[in-house]
Structure formats: structure tokens, C-alpha cells
Design a protein around this motif. Sequence first.
Motif, short mmCIF file in Angstrom:
data_model
loop_
_atom_site.label_atom_id
_atom_site.label_comp_id
_atom_site.label_asym_id
_atom_site.label_seq_id
_atom_site.Cartn_x
_atom_site.Cartn_y
_atom_site.Cartn_z
N ALA A 33 0.83 -1.21 0.00
CA ALA A 33 0.00 0.00 0.00
C ALA A 33 0.86 1.27 0.00
O ALA A 33 0.58 2.22 -0.72
CB ALA A 33 -0.94 -0.01 1.20
N SER A 34 1.92 1.26 0.79
CA SER A 34 2.82 2.42 0.83
C SER A 34 3.54 2.61 -0.50
O SER A 34 3.71 3.73 -0.98
CB SER A 34 3.84 2.27 1.95
N ALA A 35 3.98 1.51 -1.10
CA ALA A 35 4.66 1.60 -2.40
C ALA A 35 3.69 2.06 -3.48
O ALA A 35 4.08 2.80 -4.38
CB ALA A 35 5.27 0.25 -2.77
N ALA A 36 2.43 1.64 -3.38
CA ALA A 36 1.43 2.07 -4.37
C ALA A 36 1.24 3.58 -4.32
O ALA A 36 1.08 4.22 -5.36
CB ALA A 36 0.10 1.34 -4.11
N ARG A 37 1.29 4.15 -3.11
CA ARG A 37 1.16 5.60 -3.00
C ARG A 37 2.40 6.32 -3.53
O ARG A 37 2.32 7.43 -4.02
CB ARG A 37 0.92 6.00 -1.54
N ALA A 68 6.76 -1.49 -16.99
CA ALA A 68 7.16 -0.15 -16.55
C ALA A 68 7.62 -0.16 -15.09
O ALA A 68 8.50 0.62 -14.72
CB ALA A 68 6.00 0.83 -16.72
N GLY A 69 7.07 -1.03 -14.27
CA GLY A 69 7.48 -1.10 -12.88
C GLY A 69 8.95 -1.46 -12.74
O GLY A 69 9.68 -0.87 -11.96
N ARG A 70 9.39 -2.43 -13.52
CA ARG A 70 10.80 -2.84 -13.50
C ARG A 70 11.69 -1.71 -13.97
O ARG A 70 12.74 -1.44 -13.40
CB ARG A 70 10.99 -4.08 -14.36
N PHE A 71 11.28 -1.01 -15.04
CA PHE A 71 12.09 0.08 -15.57
C PHE A 71 12.19 1.24 -14.58
O PHE A 71 13.25 1.85 -14.44
CB PHE A 71 11.53 0.57 -16.90
N LEU A 72 11.09 1.55 -13.90
CA LEU A 72 11.13 2.62 -12.89
C LEU A 72 12.00 2.23 -11.70
O LEU A 72 12.80 3.03 -11.22
CB LEU A 72 9.72 2.94 -12.40
N GLU A 73 11.84 1.01 -11.24
CA GLU A 73 12.57 0.56 -10.05
C GLU A 73 14.07 0.48 -10.29
O GLU A 73 14.87 0.89 -9.44
CB GLU A 73 12.04 -0.81 -9.60
N GLN A 78 18.84 4.64 -20.73
CA GLN A 78 18.49 6.03 -21.03
C GLN A 78 17.71 6.73 -19.92
O GLN A 78 17.42 7.92 -20.02
CB GLN A 78 17.66 6.07 -22.31
N MET A 79 17.38 5.98 -18.86
CA MET A 79 16.56 6.57 -17.80
C MET A 79 17.13 6.15 -16.45
O MET A 79 17.37 4.97 -16.21
CB MET A 79 15.12 6.06 -17.92
N ARG A 80 17.32 7.11 -15.58
CA ARG A 80 17.81 6.77 -14.25
C ARG A 80 16.70 6.06 -13.48
O ARG A 80 15.51 6.21 -13.76
CB ARG A 80 18.26 8.01 -13.50
N ALA A 81 17.10 5.28 -12.50
CA ALA A 81 16.14 4.55 -11.67
C ALA A 81 15.36 5.52 -10.79
O ALA A 81 15.91 6.50 -10.28
CB ALA A 81 16.87 3.53 -10.81
N ARG A 82 14.09 5.25 -10.65
CA ARG A 82 13.23 5.99 -9.73
C ARG A 82 12.49 4.97 -8.86
O ARG A 82 11.30 4.72 -9.04
CB ARG A 82 12.24 6.85 -10.51
N PRO A 83 13.24 4.35 -7.95
CA PRO A 83 12.65 3.25 -7.17
C PRO A 83 11.47 3.70 -6.32
O PRO A 83 11.48 4.78 -5.74
CB PRO A 83 13.80 2.75 -6.31
N PHE A 84 10.47 2.85 -6.28
CA PHE A 84 9.28 3.11 -5.49
C PHE A 84 9.03 2.01 -4.47
O PHE A 84 8.39 2.22 -3.46
CB PHE A 84 8.05 3.28 -6.39
N TRP A 86 11.63 -0.52 -3.23
CA TRP A 86 12.75 -0.78 -2.34
C TRP A 86 12.86 0.26 -1.22
O TRP A 86 13.05 -0.12 -0.05
CB TRP A 86 14.05 -0.89 -3.14
N PRO A 87 12.74 1.56 -1.48
CA PRO A 87 12.83 2.53 -0.38
C PRO A 87 11.73 2.34 0.68
O PRO A 87 11.98 2.51 1.87
CB PRO A 87 12.69 3.89 -1.06
N VAL A 88 10.54 1.97 0.23
CA VAL A 88 9.45 1.74 1.18
C VAL A 88 9.76 0.52 2.05
O VAL A 88 9.60 0.56 3.27
CB VAL A 88 8.11 1.56 0.43
N PHE A 89 10.22 -0.55 1.42
CA PHE A 89 10.57 -1.75 2.18
C PHE A 89 11.70 -1.47 3.17
O PHE A 89 11.63 -1.85 4.33
CB PHE A 89 10.97 -2.89 1.24
N ARG A 90 12.72 -0.78 2.71
CA ARG A 90 13.88 -0.48 3.56
C ARG A 90 13.46 0.39 4.76
O ARG A 90 13.93 0.18 5.87
CB ARG A 90 14.96 0.20 2.73
N ALA A 91 12.57 1.34 4.53
CA ALA A 91 12.10 2.20 5.61
C ALA A 91 11.24 1.42 6.60
O ALA A 91 11.24 1.70 7.80
CB ALA A 91 11.31 3.38 5.05
#
Length: 111
Positions: A33-37, A68-73, A78-84, A86-91
Motif C-alpha cells: 500500500a505504501s509503495a502504491a502511494r 514499466a514497474g521494473r524500468f522505474l525501479e 536512457q533513464m535513471r532509476a526511480r525506485p518506489f 525498495w525505499p518503502v521496504f527499507r524504511a
Amino acid sequence: MKGVEAFKQRLAAKGLEEATGKMLASEAETVRASAARATPGRLGKTLKTIEESNGDRLCFAIGTPHRAGRFLEFGTRQMRARPFLWPVFRARLPRIKQDLTNTLHAPLAKQ
């Protein structure tokens, strides 16, 4: 690893397998739920929690079927990672560890 079977038997004897499973399922759903937000756009609506337990191994996976989820994470050339995710899990990890400890010690506190 020594003592794993004895530990499993103690968990089963005290009914902790079910309590531990429920706690981990709840935490997995909280992370989802947190990652979805935190996910940009509508991709967050596609995040799912899947129980992938195998025999006596309890496992939960969180992800999306969309590429797209894999590419964002992880990013691309050509695109830097924008993880959504892993940071939530780590926090959330310290809280997960504390909740697991509390779940395992709860029967001892009742004695």
C-alpha cells in the motif's frame, strides 16, 4: 544450519506459525500500500501482494505485472532509476523486525 528443525517444532507447538504468517502477510500488504502511494502515475494501482510460500518456507512477493514497474525501479540505459518499492521496504524493515520479535515473544509474556 543447526537447530532449525527444533526451532520449527517449537514454533508449531506454541501455535506461532499461524501468528507469524498473519503478521508477515499484514506487513507485506502495508509495504504494498505504501509503495502504491509512492508509485508515479497509475502504476501503483497494479501493485499486488502474492503469497509464494513453498512447503515450510513463508514468502511474500510484491510487484506489478507491467514492465514499466521494473524500468522505474531499476532504470534503463536512457533513464535513471526511480525506485518506489525498495525505499518503502527499507524504511519499513525496522518495524517488520520489531513486529516479528513481538509476535514471537507474545506467548512468553502471557506465562
